[in-house]
Each structure stands twice: as C-alpha cells, then as structure tokens.
Design a protein around this motif. Sequence first.
Motif, short mmCIF file in Angstrom:
data_model
loop_
_atom_site.label_atom_id
_atom_site.label_comp_id
_atom_site.label_asym_id
_atom_site.label_seq_id
_atom_site.Cartn_x
_atom_site.Cartn_y
_atom_site.Cartn_z
N SER A 9 -9.13 0.97 6.34
CA SER A 9 -8.24 0.32 6.73
C SER A 9 -9.20 -1.00 7.38
N THR A 59 -2.77 -0.83 13.11
CA THR A 59 -3.67 -0.06 12.10
C THR A 59 -3.24 1.39 12.33
N LEU A 103 1.04 -1.21 0.09
CA LEU A 103 0.22 -0.32 -0.03
C LEU A 103 0.71 1.50 0.21
N PHE A 134 -7.11 -3.53 3.29
CA PHE A 134 -6.59 -2.45 2.19
C PHE A 134 -7.69 -1.49 1.14
#
Length: 340
Positions: free
Chosen positions: A152, A176, A135, A233
Amino acid sequence: MLTIAFIGFGNSVVNYHLPYIERRNNIQVKSIFRREEDRIGDTDRENWYPSIQFTTYLEEVLQDSEIDLIVVSTHVDSHAHYAKLALEAGKHVLVEKPFASLVEEAEEIFAIAKEKNLIAMSNQNRRYDGDFLTLKKIIESGVLGNIIELQSHYNYFRPDSITPGFGLLHGLAVHTIDQIISLFGEPESTHYDVRSIYYPGESDDYIDIDFRYGMLKATVKCSLSVKIDHPKFIIHGDKGSFVKYSSGHQNKNPHGPTVVSFDQEAESNWGMLFYEDEKGKEYRESVPSEVTDYAILYEELYKAIHDDSEKPVKDEEVITVMRILENGIAAAKKEQQIKL
C-alpha cells in the motif's frame, strides 16, 4: 434522522464531511461550533452553508436535545477533551483521526462511552476510498487465491515541504495503516523502517512498515520524495495479482462549498487483474473502480446508533492503529543520520 453538530470547521469538515453528508436524506448537520479566535478573518465561509447554525458557545451544542452525534474535528491535542465533553453531555461522538494523542486517552474515552451506553468512534473514512473499496472487492472475490503480499503506497513529491516534526505518520500513513488493520486485524508481528532522512531524529519523512499475518506480508509505504506515479495498491496471491493506481480525491473549491463527483472514474484508471484458472488458462482484465463515498461511514454509524448494530470502526482497531503510530515515531527518533 441522525442530527449532527461539528466541533471545528477546518479542511476536513469542508472537504471530507459536508459534501458527502448533504446527499443523505436521513442525516442532517444542525450546527457547528467554532472558537471566536478561529473566526478572525475567516467568516465568509460560514455563508456557504445557510442551513447550518454557527456558534461560538460550546454549551449551545452540548445542551441541544436535538443533537444525536457530535463530530470532533479539531487539532489532535484537543480530541480527547472535546470527546469527553460530548459523552458527558449524553452525545454519541465521532472523532477525527488520530483519535487521541495517547493510547491511554483513547481507552478512557471508550470506557466513558461504554459506561454511558454511547458510541465513541474514530472517523476512519478512508476505508471508503474508491481505490480501497476496489481492492477489497478483489480480495473478497477470492480470485487471487491465498494472499501472499500486499503493498500500500501513499506518496507525493514534496521534499521542499518537509520540516522538523513528526507528521507524516499521523497525517498520511494513519489512513493506510487503518485500511490494513480493517482487512486483516491486529498483525502477528510488525517491522518498522521509519526514517528521518531530511532532519535526522526529528521527523518521520520516510515510512516503510511491514505487517505479518502468517505467510501474508502487508506493507505500508509513505514518502514525500517519490517523483513517479506509483501504484496505490499492488497485491499478489497464489493464483494472480492486482494493481490499482490512486483514484484521487475531489477538487477543493476556495470560493464556495466543495462539490464531489460520484461518477465512476475513467476506465483508463481502472485496476488491472492478472490471474489463471484451475486449468492454467491466463486472464487479464480491467476492474471497474468503486466510487469514493465517505458518507457510507455515517450510514453505518446511523445503523449502530438507531438499530444497535455493530459500529464500523471497532475500539480495538483504533487502539491497534494508535500503538503502531507510537511505535513508528519511536523508530524514527532512534534512526541514525542518513546522508543523501
């Protein structure tokens, strides 16, 4: 050489530290401290690591002149205690997340480290998850243009495992949340939707937190009641979108040391990138996954200790994450009963 001692010998050390460190020639683990009561009925695992010295005497670790770094991997209630002992003994310290129970404890640890010209840092190893690194690669490439939204997700389907107590924020969402903070810094504003669905006011079993950065909204969602295989994601920009499913983690071995694979994951699980160029031509591409390697954090910490470079996890980032966790728990406690 960076010589390390661990305080604690639980799941985190066995599965998320030792299997990665062992591949580094400039990093070695010399000793592990365990309380005597923690060894009862659990000594066989020590034989898996014949090159590591196990001890029940903390002073052996604190006073060992060869030890550069002490890694604290115990219950969060004792993180601050052990971290301060390590710093007072002149050792750099890496502390498992959450870094401490209270923000005030964290600030005290950082103050002691600064006074003694030592490094105290949180082990935010999930910054080096393969899916997150993939990502990050896409964001930094600029192919998506201006980022508008990032989702997320960290989900499981384990409703039967939910019990009273506040553990989901500190156990899962902390990973996260830190990833978001590492990308964009402290948010301009934060909206908390943290619920106690199964035990109203007594747990944090549903998490949906929005972070605003100007026109960008980053959302962390975490639940134990998601049955489908949901993307890890999802990110949208004004030039395109990217979707990535979780890269997963290594299989734990109950009969010996955990062995991790550093092979690139199967192409079937690569991320998908959708974008258009300046002429409006549309593209759809699969994006090769980066490889999970938690020892990258140790490599960067090595440089900070020996080369005086900046440490990878900054003090202010740790404090920001801790305040978000505290506010999330407060939101869950205020949540009114929700009937399924």
